[in-house]
Design an enzyme around this catalytic site. Structure first.
Site, PDB file in Angstrom:
ATOM      1  N   LYS A  73      39.286  23.271  41.119  1.00 19.43           N
ATOM      2  CA  LYS A  73      38.111  22.522  41.582  1.00 19.43           C
ATOM      3  C   LYS A  73      38.577  21.261  42.332  1.00 19.43           C
ATOM      4  CE  LYS A  73      34.405  23.721  38.427  1.00 19.43           C
ATOM      5  NZ  LYS A  73      34.833  25.096  38.387  1.00 19.43           N
ATOM      6  N   ASP A 107      37.968  26.249  44.516  1.00 16.57           N
ATOM      7  CA  ASP A 107      36.579  26.459  44.090  1.00 16.57           C
ATOM      8  C   ASP A 107      35.670  25.568  44.927  1.00 16.57           C
ATOM      9  OD1 ASP A 107      37.343  28.197  42.070  1.00 16.57           O
ATOM     10  OD2 ASP A 107      37.188  26.728  40.468  1.00 16.57           O
ATOM     11  N   MET A 108      34.391  25.922  44.977  1.00 19.22           N
ATOM     12  CA  MET A 108      33.442  25.068  45.694  1.00 19.22           C
ATOM     13  C   MET A 108      32.503  24.425  44.677  1.00 19.22           C
ATOM     14  SD  MET A 108      32.665  23.852  48.620  1.00 19.22           S
ATOM     15  CE  MET A 108      33.280  24.897  49.939  1.00 19.22           C
ATOM     16  N   ARG A 158      36.113  33.595  49.183  1.00 13.48           N
ATOM     17  CA  ARG A 158      35.438  34.191  48.024  1.00 13.48           C
ATOM     18  C   ARG A 158      33.952  33.915  48.208  1.00 13.48           C
ATOM     19  NH1 ARG A 158      36.247  30.623  43.270  1.00 13.48           N
ATOM     20  NH2 ARG A 158      38.292  31.562  43.066  1.00 13.48           N
ATOM     21  N   GLY A 162      26.472  31.035  44.297  1.00 16.13           N
ATOM     22  CA  GLY A 162      26.333  29.577  44.167  1.00 16.13           C
ATOM     23  C   GLY A 162      25.863  29.195  42.782  1.00 16.13           C
ATOM     24  N   ALA A 163      26.605  28.314  42.143  1.00 12.94           N
ATOM     25  CA  ALA A 163      26.328  27.972  40.746  1.00 12.94           C
ATOM     26  C   ALA A 163      25.627  26.632  40.576  1.00 12.94           C
ATOM     27  CB  ALA A 163      27.649  27.960  39.974  1.00 12.94           C
TER      28      ALA A 163
END
Ligand code: FAD
Length: 278
Positions: A73, A107-108, A158, A162-163
């Protein structure tokens, strides 16, 4: 030690436990993406510690003879401190990855970090070709443009739904609309590159869609799912596809486990059944 139930979603508190998990998955035909749990550091010290931990785990995975692949992250490497801290920490990890023929996923996080994350990815991917990848979120309205901008960059994507809960003016908030966007992004990615597409989804419909697109365009792709989620499907899919499992580890496992358990009824039921021994 990670207690039962949580240990379905987290490999352990230490790097050796995570490496053991990677060796086990490797033996079953599934690759591992290791993630040391940690995020939103406000001081450079913890970010530097995690940078060093990533460097060591890449070396240890490589020494253990298993493909070394990690996912990080941005705020874990200091993006909340400032962009240059993040950049220099990420550079150090990517440099080790390039030396060891390893792979670094970025990671986004939420939309305020998208520009800094994509810029870092683009620069690093041009410097260390096919050594880094970045996550793109279908719920963000900007992602079509981002994907088009990055489509020729020599790194992997990837695609995920969307979290993060994002404001309506910049994000699709209806699930069916996000699904539609995800399909569209897959279509664009498969039609416009022949390698480096990651499908970060547990959704059988999206995996089917991706498989059909791969057959149509001859594009190499990989399926990525989380540890503890649809694991039997992961092993089944690995018979015909490249599958990676995203494996978190480290002592900051509690909030990650709560997120997984809260996220889906299936996980909560699974956890309850395991606790009751039924
Ligand atoms: P959903 O849309 O939630 O569900 C669709 C269908 O999938 C369900 O109907 C069910 O059939 C199946 N399914 C989904 N979850 C479960 C479950 N727990 N148990 C059983 N079946 C299930 N998000 C980010 O914002 N940034 C990131 O960097 C990021 N990295 C990720 C990396 C990986 C490897 C994965 C798998 C996800 C990542 N995500 C990330 C999370 C992602 O954005 C989604 O929030 C999450 O994957 C849920 O969407 P989905 O497509 O898996 O399925």
């Amino acid at each position: 030690m990670i207690p039962p139930i949580a240990d379905n979603f987290v490999a352990g508190e230490t790097a050796p436990e995570a490496i053991e998990r990677a060796l086990e998955l490797d033996g079953r035909g599934v690759g591992t993406i290791l993630n040391l749990l940690g995020e939103h550091y406000e001081r450079p010290g913890p970010a530097a510690e995690d940078r060093d931990a990533y460097v060591r785990v890449i070396e240890d995975l490589d020494d253990a003879g298993v493909e070394a692949c990690v996912s990080i992250k941005p705020s874990q490497l200091g993006l909340d401190v400032d962009e240059s801290t993040f950049r220099s920490n990420l550079d150090a990890v990517a440099e080790t990855a390039a030396e060891r023929d390893a792979f670094v996923w970025i990671d986004m996080e939420d939309h305020e970090t998208t520009d800094a994350t994509l810029d870092a990815f683009e620069d690093l991917a041009r410097e260390h070709e096919w050594c880094v990848g970045v996550c793109l979120q279908a719920n963000l309205k900007r992602t079509r443009k981002d994907l088009a901008r990055l489509i020729d960059v020599p790194g992997k994507f990837r695609l995920v739904k969307g979290a993060y809960d994002e404001p309506e003016d910049i994000a699709y908030t209806r699930k069916s609309r996000v699904d539609e966007e995800y399909r569209e992004l897959l279509r664009y990615a498969f039609a416009n590159r022949n390698r480096g597409v990651g499908v970060g989804s547990h959704d059988p419909a999206m995996i089917e869609h991706a498989s059909a697109l791969a057959a149509e365009h001859g594009t190499d792709f990989e399926i990525q799912m989380l540890m503890g989620v649809r694991e039997s499907a992961q092993f089944d899919l690995a018979a015909d596809h490249t599958v990676y499992q995203y494996v978190p580890y480290g002592d900051r496992w509690l909030s990650y486990f709560y997120r997984r358990a809260a996220e889906r009824r299936e996980n909560a039921l699974f956890a309850m059944r395991a606790a009751l021994g039924v």
